[in-house]
Design an enzyme around this catalytic site. Structure first.
Site, short mmCIF file in Angstrom:
data_model
loop_
_atom_site.label_atom_id
_atom_site.label_comp_id
_atom_site.label_asym_id
_atom_site.label_seq_id
_atom_site.Cartn_x
_atom_site.Cartn_y
_atom_site.Cartn_z
N LYS A 192 42.51 38.22 21.38
CA LYS A 192 41.09 38.15 21.02
C LYS A 192 40.31 39.17 21.87
O LYS A 192 40.11 38.99 23.07
CB LYS A 192 40.52 36.74 21.27
CG LYS A 192 39.08 36.62 20.83
CD LYS A 192 38.25 36.18 22.00
CE LYS A 192 36.78 36.34 21.97
NZ LYS A 192 36.15 37.54 21.54
N GLY A 205 37.51 39.03 32.38
CA GLY A 205 36.10 38.91 31.99
C GLY A 205 35.29 38.37 33.14
O GLY A 205 35.62 38.59 34.31
N SER A 206 34.26 37.63 32.80
CA SER A 206 33.30 37.20 33.83
C SER A 206 33.77 35.94 34.56
O SER A 206 34.62 35.19 34.05
CB SER A 206 31.95 36.94 33.17
OG SER A 206 32.09 35.90 32.23
N VAL A 256 33.12 32.35 32.62
CA VAL A 256 34.05 32.10 31.52
C VAL A 256 35.45 31.85 32.09
O VAL A 256 36.17 30.93 31.67
CB VAL A 256 34.05 33.26 30.50
CG1 VAL A 256 35.11 33.04 29.43
CG2 VAL A 256 32.68 33.40 29.85
N GLY A 257 35.83 32.63 33.08
CA GLY A 257 37.15 32.45 33.71
C GLY A 257 37.30 31.06 34.30
O GLY A 257 38.35 30.42 34.17
N GLU A 291 41.47 37.66 35.64
CA GLU A 291 40.92 38.81 36.38
C GLU A 291 39.43 38.82 36.10
O GLU A 291 39.01 38.96 34.95
CB GLU A 291 41.55 40.13 35.91
CG GLU A 291 42.98 40.32 36.35
CD GLU A 291 43.17 40.31 37.86
OE1 GLU A 291 42.19 40.52 38.60
OE2 GLU A 291 44.29 40.04 38.31
N CYS A 305 35.08 46.61 36.75
CA CYS A 305 35.20 45.52 37.73
C CYS A 305 35.56 46.08 39.10
O CYS A 305 35.34 45.42 40.11
CB CYS A 305 36.24 44.52 37.27
SG CYS A 305 37.75 45.29 36.76
N GLU A 358 27.57 40.69 41.23
CA GLU A 358 28.05 41.79 40.39
C GLU A 358 26.98 42.16 39.36
O GLU A 358 26.45 41.30 38.67
CB GLU A 358 29.32 41.37 39.65
CG GLU A 358 29.90 42.51 38.86
CD GLU A 358 31.18 42.12 38.17
OE1 GLU A 358 31.20 41.09 37.50
OE2 GLU A 358 32.16 42.87 38.29
P1 NDP Z 1 32.90 37.72 29.33
O1 NDP Z 1 33.52 36.77 30.29
O2 NDP Z 1 31.62 37.35 28.74
O3 NDP Z 1 33.89 37.93 28.10
C1 NDP Z 1 35.24 38.27 28.25
C2 NDP Z 1 35.99 37.77 27.04
O4 NDP Z 1 35.99 36.34 27.02
C3 NDP Z 1 35.36 38.21 25.72
O5 NDP Z 1 36.39 38.46 24.80
C4 NDP Z 1 34.55 36.97 25.34
O6 NDP Z 1 34.24 36.90 23.98
C5 NDP Z 1 35.49 35.87 25.78
N1 NDP Z 1 34.86 34.58 25.95
C6 NDP Z 1 33.55 34.30 26.15
N2 NDP Z 1 33.38 32.95 26.24
C7 NDP Z 1 34.60 32.38 26.10
C8 NDP Z 1 35.07 31.04 26.10
N3 NDP Z 1 34.25 30.00 26.28
N4 NDP Z 1 36.39 30.81 25.94
C9 NDP Z 1 37.24 31.84 25.78
N5 NDP Z 1 36.86 33.14 25.73
C10 NDP Z 1 35.55 33.41 25.92
O7 NDP Z 1 32.89 39.13 30.02
P2 NDP Z 1 32.38 40.52 29.39
O8 NDP Z 1 33.11 40.85 28.14
O9 NDP Z 1 30.91 40.48 29.37
O10 NDP Z 1 32.92 41.56 30.48
C11 NDP Z 1 32.23 41.82 31.64
C12 NDP Z 1 32.80 40.99 32.78
O11 NDP Z 1 34.19 41.14 32.87
C13 NDP Z 1 32.27 41.46 34.12
O12 NDP Z 1 31.83 40.37 34.86
C14 NDP Z 1 33.46 42.12 34.81
O13 NDP Z 1 33.49 42.01 36.17
C15 NDP Z 1 34.61 41.42 34.20
N6 NDP Z 1 35.77 42.32 34.16
C16 NDP Z 1 36.78 42.12 35.06
C17 NDP Z 1 37.87 42.94 35.11
C18 NDP Z 1 39.00 42.69 36.05
O14 NDP Z 1 40.10 43.11 35.79
N7 NDP Z 1 38.80 41.99 37.16
C19 NDP Z 1 37.97 44.10 34.21
C20 NDP Z 1 36.88 44.21 33.29
C21 NDP Z 1 35.82 43.35 33.28
P3 NDP Z 1 32.89 37.55 23.35
O15 NDP Z 1 33.38 38.58 22.45
O16 NDP Z 1 32.21 36.47 22.63
O17 NDP Z 1 32.08 38.07 24.49
#
Ligand code: NDP
Length: 478
Positions: A173, A226-227, A230-231, A248, A282, A380
């Protein structure tokens, strides 16, 4: 008619229950395409397809997996210019950055093609006579892969490739902001000769598609980037079901500039680490911690360099900093700039909206002088904003660098071998850079952090086997 990006489920391209739109952040009049959005039932179909395919793919030979992954890697590399253009158009990083990312995605598939052939096991004598012990690694099963928008080819590649290399089946996804990149990758994977159901792409919101995957009893492991909020939700759900999970998340990465640093090199590390890819990494160096004797000189040089950065259309030659990815992210970044001002941080340059030939989310890179307690120095921001913190001496700089709930990456600029060694040992981060930007990592070595940045085994390199395989110990009496 705009192009329609579809799901790939059980070997077939499927339309969705509703449609979403993908926009070009450099030119809001340019629609990249429409994309299918799934509901829970369509997501469950994809998970079931992956579950049905798991035995067949788990039993496939390493040679077969090598051939599939190598073919995917070759096509990504051969088409890196075209894929780079698509990526730059959809996500907004500059064309050279986007092309390099497409190349890197190809290299990752080729690395894991080799890993499929290299998976090791152990055979040991037992402590009991006549008994042999074998330790092997087996696939985990169905893996759910959930990815962010900022590296729409590379992050999916570094999850999908090891999953397939070690015999798992995949439900992927992507973030809703980057469906075109996800579909371009899925089309290449679909052509590689995988049996139906081994790889599935489902698009739609995190709350619907992502959450359905996380909650599915057929999913054996979840890898998420991701964030933090959510994580944390995924960790709680995975813990309740006792499935493997790898997270991550964010970073607030320090770059320490010591008094003996090569200042020119340090300024370049800071500019690249903090602002390239529009700061949407990130691993971005958003805290620049500078030792007192070089503070004034470093700040002056950095300010001049930041002012000269060319912000513009991601596809335009000469652009150094592309637009922010979308209106919501732009608003969030501008809000942090206001918070910084309100808390008394000094804005040295940037932070204002910019107009270009096309309507886009253009923001001038912002540089603050801040105090460690300021929110812009602790949280962040994920945009082109960095702050400089003054350190009394090297010990103070180290303490400031480690004073964060995050621990993804950290850097130090110094010409002293002794200090480089000391900081490499003492920085509390999963990755440490000496005289290099904090952002920019190799595809064949482990990637990941500590503290609040990460959870679970590392991604990338041969260390990825910890997550994508499970260990079996077998005893045989001869
Ligand atoms: P989000 O956490 O909002 O989204 C990441 C993914 O999770 C998207 O595909 C999102 O879908 C999905 N998601 C959102 N809610 C849920 C849920 N309840 N259950 C399961 N999946 C869900 O992050 P962003 O996409 O906004 O990315 C930015 C963030 O990611 C920053 O905070 C950054 O630090 C972090 N990041 C970390 C990295 C690392 O390796 N440490 C690398 C890159 C980014 P949707 O399409 O709806 O948004």
């Amino acid at each position: 008619m705009p192009q329609l990006f579809k799901h790939y489920i059980n070997g077939r391209w499927e339309t969705g229950v509703t449609l979403g739109v993908s926009e070009n952040p450099s030119d809001l009049d340019d629609v990249v395409g429409e994309f299918a959005r799934a509901d829970a039932s369509q997501t469950e179909d994809a998970v079931r397809a992956a579950a049905d395919a798991r035995s067949a793919w788990a039993d496939s030979t390493p040679q077969r997996r090598f051939e599939v992954l190598d073919a995917i890697g070759n096509e990504l590399i051969a088409r890196k210019d075209e894929l780079g253009r698509l990526l730059a158009r959809e996500e907004g990083k500059t064309l050279p950055e986007a092309t390099a990312e497409a190349m890197r995605a190809g290299m990752i598939f080729k690395f894991f093609a080799g890993e499929a052939l290299r998976l090791r096991g152990d055979r040991l004598p037992s402590v009991r006579p006549g008994v042999d012990v074998e330790i092997t690694r087996e696939p985990v099963g169905v893996v759910a892969l959930i990815t962010p928008w900022n590296f729409p080819l590379a992050i999916p590649a570094w999850k999908i490739a090891p999953a397939l290399a070690w015999g798992n089946t995949v439900v992927f996804k992507p973030a809703e902001l980057v469906p075109a990149c996800a579909c371009a990758l899925a089309e290449i994977i679909a052509r590689s000769g995988l049996p139906a159901g081994v790889f599935n792409l489902v698009m739609g919101s995190g709350r619907m598609v992502g959450q359905t995957m996380v909650d599915s009893p057929l999913v054996d492991a979840i890898s998420f980037t991701g964030s933090v909020p959510v994580g944390e939700g995924i960790l709680a759900a995975a813990g309740a079901r006792r499935v493997k999970v790898q997270l991550e998340m964010g970073g607030k990465n320090p770059l320490v500039v010591l008094a003996d640093a090569d200042l020119q090199q340090a300024v370049e590390c800071a500019v690249q680490g903090a602002y390239f890819s529009t700061g949407q990494r990130c691993t971005a160096s958003s805290r620049l911690i500078v030792e007192a004797p070089v503070y004034a000189a470093f700040v002056e040089r950095l300010r001049e360099r930041v002012r000269q950065l060319k912000v513009g259309h991601a596809l335009k030659r000469g652009t150094e900093i592309g637009p922010v990815v979308d209106a919501r992210q732009l608003e969030s970044v501008r809000n942090y700039i206001e918070i910084g001002r309100a808390e008394g941080a000094e804005l040295l340059c940037g932070g204002e909206l910019l107009e270009r030939e096309t309507r886009g989310h253009y923001l001038a890179p912002a540089l603050f002088l801040a105090q460690p307690q300021h929110r812009i120095a602790r949280e962040e921001i994920f945009g082109p904003v960095a702050c400089v913190l003054r350190a009394d001496d090297a010990d103070h700089a180290l303490a400031l660098a480690n004073d964060t709930p995050f621990g993804l990456c950290a850097g130090v600029c110094t010409t002293s071998l002794k200090q480089a060694t000391h900081f490499k040992r003492q920085l509390q981060a999963g990755m440490v850079m000496v005289n290099l930007p904090t952002a920019g990592v190799d595809p064949h070595v482990p990637f990941g952090g500590r503290k609040g940045s990460s959870f679970g085994p590392r991604e990338q390199g041969s260390y990825a086997a910890e997550f994508y395989t499970t260990v079996k110990t077998a005893y045989t009496m001869s």
